[in-house]
Design a protein around this motif. Structure first.
Motif, PDB file in Angstrom:
ATOM      1  N   PRO A 223       0.766  -1.261   0.118  1.00 12.67           N
ATOM      2  CA  PRO A 223      -0.285  -0.078   0.139  1.00 12.67           C
ATOM      3  C   PRO A 223       0.729   1.239   0.026  1.00 12.67           C
ATOM      4  O   PRO A 223       0.404   2.178  -0.546  1.00 12.67           O
ATOM      5  CB  PRO A 223      -0.773  -0.186   1.305  1.00 12.67           C
ATOM      6  CG  PRO A 223      -0.851  -1.513   1.604  1.00 12.67           C
ATOM      7  CD  PRO A 223       0.389  -2.045   1.081  1.00 12.67           C
ATOM      8  N   ASP A 224       2.055   1.218   0.437  1.00 15.51           N
ATOM      9  CA  ASP A 224       2.904   2.287   0.594  1.00 15.51           C
ATOM     10  C   ASP A 224       3.891   2.551  -0.402  1.00 15.51           C
ATOM     11  O   ASP A 224       4.966   3.385  -0.579  1.00 15.51           O
ATOM     12  CB  ASP A 224       3.783   2.276   2.073  1.00 15.51           C
ATOM     13  CG  ASP A 224       2.891   2.222   2.921  1.00 15.51           C
ATOM     14  OD1 ASP A 224       1.889   3.153   3.083  1.00 15.51           O
ATOM     15  OD2 ASP A 224       2.968   1.097   3.984  1.00 15.51           O
ATOM     16  N   GLU A 225       3.895   1.425  -1.396  1.00 19.13           N
ATOM     17  CA  GLU A 225       4.858   1.268  -2.485  1.00 19.13           C
ATOM     18  C   GLU A 225       6.341   1.419  -2.001  1.00 19.13           C
ATOM     19  O   GLU A 225       7.162   2.343  -2.328  1.00 19.13           O
ATOM     20  CB  GLU A 225       4.517   2.292  -3.646  1.00 19.13           C
ATOM     21  CG  GLU A 225       3.395   1.967  -4.435  1.00 19.13           C
ATOM     22  CD  GLU A 225       3.166   3.108  -5.687  1.00 19.13           C
ATOM     23  OE1 GLU A 225       3.132   2.547  -6.692  1.00 19.13           O
ATOM     24  OE2 GLU A 225       3.015   4.316  -5.221  1.00 19.13           O
TER      25      GLU A 225
ATOM     26  N   LEU B 237       3.270   5.763   6.919  1.00 13.29           N
ATOM     27  CA  LEU B 237       3.247   4.494   6.593  1.00 13.29           C
ATOM     28  C   LEU B 237       1.899   3.827   7.178  1.00 13.29           C
ATOM     29  O   LEU B 237       1.584   4.201   8.210  1.00 13.29           O
ATOM     30  CB  LEU B 237       4.638   3.528   6.910  1.00 13.29           C
ATOM     31  CG  LEU B 237       5.766   3.773   6.335  1.00 13.29           C
ATOM     32  CD1 LEU B 237       6.890   2.953   6.744  1.00 13.29           C
ATOM     33  CD2 LEU B 237       5.839   3.868   4.606  1.00 13.29           C
ATOM     34  N   THR B 238       1.355   2.934   6.374  1.00 17.66           N
ATOM     35  CA  THR B 238       0.177   2.142   6.552  1.00 17.66           C
ATOM     36  C   THR B 238       0.165   0.765   6.776  1.00 17.66           C
ATOM     37  O   THR B 238      -0.544   0.185   7.343  1.00 17.66           O
ATOM     38  CB  THR B 238      -0.972   2.941   5.656  1.00 17.66           C
ATOM     39  OG1 THR B 238      -0.662   2.071   4.294  1.00 17.66           O
ATOM     40  CG2 THR B 238      -1.307   4.096   5.357  1.00 17.66           C
ATOM     41  N   HIS B 239       1.343   0.322   6.225  1.00 19.15           N
ATOM     42  CA  HIS B 239       1.198  -1.321   6.317  1.00 19.15           C
ATOM     43  C   HIS B 239       1.679  -1.713   7.615  1.00 19.15           C
ATOM     44  O   HIS B 239       2.597  -1.157   8.374  1.00 19.15           O
ATOM     45  CB  HIS B 239       2.304  -1.932   5.072  1.00 19.15           C
ATOM     46  CG  HIS B 239       2.276  -3.181   4.735  1.00 19.15           C
ATOM     47  ND1 HIS B 239       2.866  -4.238   5.632  1.00 19.15           N
ATOM     48  CD2 HIS B 239       1.551  -4.099   3.920  1.00 19.15           C
ATOM     49  CE1 HIS B 239       2.668  -5.299   5.090  1.00 19.15           C
ATOM     50  NE2 HIS B 239       2.012  -5.212   3.821  1.00 19.15           N
TER      51      HIS B 239
ATOM     52  N   LEU C 119      14.019   1.990   4.623  1.00 11.38           N
ATOM     53  CA  LEU C 119      12.908   2.067   4.051  1.00 11.38           C
ATOM     54  C   LEU C 119      13.111   2.777   2.939  1.00 11.38           C
ATOM     55  O   LEU C 119      14.008   3.917   2.656  1.00 11.38           O
ATOM     56  CB  LEU C 119      11.975   3.160   4.789  1.00 11.38           C
ATOM     57  CG  LEU C 119      10.871   3.474   3.964  1.00 11.38           C
ATOM     58  CD1 LEU C 119       9.565   2.372   4.161  1.00 11.38           C
ATOM     59  CD2 LEU C 119       9.988   4.590   4.716  1.00 11.38           C
ATOM     60  N   SER C 120      12.736   2.375   1.753  1.00 14.19           N
ATOM     61  CA  SER C 120      12.812   2.748   0.292  1.00 14.19           C
ATOM     62  C   SER C 120      11.695   2.960  -0.387  1.00 14.19           C
ATOM     63  O   SER C 120      10.773   2.031   0.021  1.00 14.19           O
ATOM     64  CB  SER C 120      13.810   1.935  -0.377  1.00 14.19           C
ATOM     65  OG  SER C 120      13.443   0.703  -0.717  1.00 14.19           O
ATOM     66  N   GLY C 121      11.517   3.584  -1.396  1.00  7.14           N
ATOM     67  CA  GLY C 121      10.261   3.565  -2.359  1.00  7.14           C
ATOM     68  C   GLY C 121       9.595   4.785  -2.305  1.00  7.14           C
ATOM     69  O   GLY C 121       9.983   5.956  -1.876  1.00  7.14           O
ATOM     70  N   ARG C 122       8.326   4.778  -2.356  1.00  8.49           N
ATOM     71  CA  ARG C 122       7.488   6.079  -2.658  1.00  8.49           C
ATOM     72  C   ARG C 122       7.548   6.913  -1.416  1.00  8.49           C
ATOM     73  O   ARG C 122       7.680   8.235  -1.765  1.00  8.49           O
ATOM     74  CB  ARG C 122       6.148   5.675  -2.690  1.00  8.49           C
ATOM     75  CG  ARG C 122       5.226   6.789  -2.913  1.00  8.49           C
ATOM     76  CD  ARG C 122       5.447   7.563  -4.005  1.00  8.49           C
ATOM     77  NE  ARG C 122       4.982   7.207  -5.474  1.00  8.49           N
ATOM     78  CZ  ARG C 122       5.446   7.796  -6.642  1.00  8.49           C
ATOM     79  NH1 ARG C 122       6.233   8.981  -6.556  1.00  8.49           N
ATOM     80  NH2 ARG C 122       5.247   7.364  -7.558  1.00  8.49           N
ATOM     81  N   PRO C 123       7.464   6.339  -0.431  1.00  8.76           N
ATOM     82  CA  PRO C 123       7.827   7.551   0.943  1.00  8.76           C
ATOM     83  C   PRO C 123       9.150   8.468   0.781  1.00  8.76           C
ATOM     84  O   PRO C 123       9.060   9.197   1.406  1.00  8.76           O
ATOM     85  CB  PRO C 123       7.912   6.745   2.071  1.00  8.76           C
ATOM     86  CG  PRO C 123       7.270   5.338   1.725  1.00  8.76           C
ATOM     87  CD  PRO C 123       7.527   5.151   0.308  1.00  8.76           C
ATOM     88  N   LEU C 124       9.864   8.087   0.050  1.00  9.80           N
ATOM     89  CA  LEU C 124      11.275   8.862  -0.134  1.00  9.80           C
ATOM     90  C   LEU C 124      11.170   9.690  -1.179  1.00  9.80           C
ATOM     91  O   LEU C 124      12.216  10.695  -1.158  1.00  9.80           O
ATOM     92  CB  LEU C 124      12.354   8.044  -0.203  1.00  9.80           C
ATOM     93  CG  LEU C 124      13.529   7.954   0.881  1.00  9.80           C
ATOM     94  CD1 LEU C 124      13.105   7.482   2.320  1.00  9.80           C
ATOM     95  CD2 LEU C 124      14.780   7.023   0.418  1.00  9.80           C
ATOM     96  N   THR C 125      10.139   9.837  -2.221  1.00 17.37           N
ATOM     97  CA  THR C 125      10.221  10.623  -3.407  1.00 17.37           C
ATOM     98  C   THR C 125      10.547  11.864  -2.997  1.00 17.37           C
ATOM     99  O   THR C 125      11.623  12.582  -3.573  1.00 17.37           O
ATOM    100  CB  THR C 125       8.995  10.300  -4.050  1.00 17.37           C
ATOM    101  OG1 THR C 125       8.684   9.036  -4.238  1.00 17.37           O
ATOM    102  CG2 THR C 125       8.989  11.142  -5.369  1.00 17.37           C
ATOM    103  N   ARG C 126       9.665  12.542  -2.273  1.00 15.83           N
ATOM    104  CA  ARG C 126       9.899  14.175  -2.053  1.00 15.83           C
ATOM    105  C   ARG C 126      11.059  14.580  -1.002  1.00 15.83           C
ATOM    106  O   ARG C 126      11.944  15.326  -1.316  1.00 15.83           O
ATOM    107  CB  ARG C 126       8.842  14.721  -1.108  1.00 15.83           C
ATOM    108  CG  ARG C 126       8.549  16.240  -1.044  1.00 15.83           C
ATOM    109  CD  ARG C 126       7.478  16.634  -0.531  1.00 15.83           C
ATOM    110  NE  ARG C 126       7.392  18.115  -0.341  1.00 15.83           N
ATOM    111  CZ  ARG C 126       6.438  18.619   0.002  1.00 15.83           C
ATOM    112  NH1 ARG C 126       5.030  18.415   0.268  1.00 15.83           N
ATOM    113  NH2 ARG C 126       6.593  20.221   0.153  1.00 15.83           N
TER     114      ARG C 126
END
Length: 360
Positions: free
Chosen positions: A109-111, A259-261, A270-277
């Motif tokens: 869900p958090d990609e 995060l929701t998972h 942690l890597s992925g979408r939450p790091l974009t910004r």
């Protein structure tokens, strides 16, 4: 095809799926002529994406981040996907098993992914053998280097120098990894004074190796996204003063914000979408601090061409992907290349280099 097999892969343990995929890519790498033929279909054809950095040509600003192919088992297959460069490792002087399993977790869900792999790898000698055996390179191959877990920080420099000595004749660049959260004490090496000393030592070893290998691979430093702003500035300035050739911004984060998972509390990076910004903001900060004097590689949460373009406009000359490849599949590099070419054309840039840092 990936959309069809992804549900089955995601039913497997994340690390089991990773090893299964890597073995398949390793087999594909050994198929005669296939990687080169496939790359003719995936490599970017738009000259806007080509640039020269450190005297080397990059046909695309999209690269593979370290961690996916630690031991260079599938370099031809990854090259066949259309990447402009590939980063292998992290490698340590001696082989090590890494942390206990399970140590890799998907958060769909958090990609995102959380990993606490702990620099599991086959060691510098094994990596050298694989890279030396490649008949041809589809793109520049960078080597990410670190210290063994058992090596105390006061002796860490020798581990990095050992990796340089073992691999200089097969590395197109070195990435000094002092920012993984999964090796105890490693991030302490980001302190400005320690980092400057380490970078100078690595650069000195590279210069010594130039006589033996007739090559001088650039040296980049990879920093964490969790540094206090003043510490981040000090580390960037230390890297620049020591003479490093570039920066990679950024590694995985210890933050769990948003995060929701249910797996969000697992230990690790942690890597992925939450790091974009966050990573894009740090690229911009680093570009302002360095005033564009060294190339910056932007990595963290790149899923779309727009994500990569934002990092380029913030100051990244190159970008890297990892987590998005797990979620989006092997067509991702070609999609990013096509999308980036379109965005550059839309905004009137003749070359990707013209877009670097325009928003900084």
């Amino acid at each position: 095809m990936y959309r069809r097999i992804k549900p089955a892969l995601f039913r497997l343990d994340a690390e089991d799926a990773h090893h299964l995929t890597l073995r398949a890519l390793g087999v594909a790498s050994r198929l005669p002529a296939w990687p080169a033929l496939a790359r003719t279909l995936t490599a970017p054809a738009d000259p806007r994406l080509t640039q020269t950095l450190w005297g080397r040509t990059f046909t695309s600003p999209v690269g593979l981040a370290a961690g996916l192919d630690k031991n260079a088992e599938a370099v031809p297959a990854f090259g066949a996907l259309g990447f402009g460069f590939l980063e292998v490792g992290t490698v340590t002087p001696l082989a090590q098993a890494g942390n206990e399993r399970p140590r890799l977790f998907r958060l769909p869900p958090d990609e995102a992914l959380i990993n606490r792999m702990g620099f599991n790898n086959a060691g510098a000698e094994a990596l050298h053998a694989r890279l030396a055996a490649l008949p041809a390179r589809p793109a520049p191959v960078w080597v990410n280097i670190g210290k063994n877990k058992a090596t105390p920080n006061e002796e860490a420099v020798q581990d990095y120098l050992g990796c340089v000595r073992a691999l200089q004749d097969v590395a197109d660049a070195f990435v000094v990894n002092v920012s993984s959260p999964n090796t105890p004490g490693l991030r302490a090496l980001q302190a400005a004074a320690d980092l400057a000393a380490l970078v100078r030592a690595v650069l000195g070893e590279v210069e010594v190796g130039r006589v033996r290998t007739l090559s001088r691979p650039p040296v980049l430093v990879k920093l964490a996204p969790d540094l206090h702003p003043e510490d981040f500035e000090a580390s960037v300035n230390a890297v620049l003063a020591a003479g490093a050739d570039g920066l990679i911004i950024s590694n995985t984060t210890l933050s769990r914000e948003g995060l929701t998972h249910p797996r969000r509390e697992e230990a690790g990076g942690l890597s992925g979408r939450p790091l974009t910004r966050r990573s894009t903001d740090l690229v911009r900060d680093a570009y302002r601090l360095t005033r564009g004097r060294v190339p910056i590689v932007g990595v963290g949460g790149i899923f779309t061409a727009g994500d990569a373009y934002a990092k380029i406009r913030a100051g990244a000359a190159l970008t890297e992907v990892y987590t998005a490849l797990i979620y989006e599949g092997p067509g991702l590099p070609a999609r990013l290349n096509r999308g980036l070419a379109g965005l550059l054309a839309r905004d009137g840039f003749r070359n990707v280099a013209e877009a670097v840092g325009v928003d900084a």
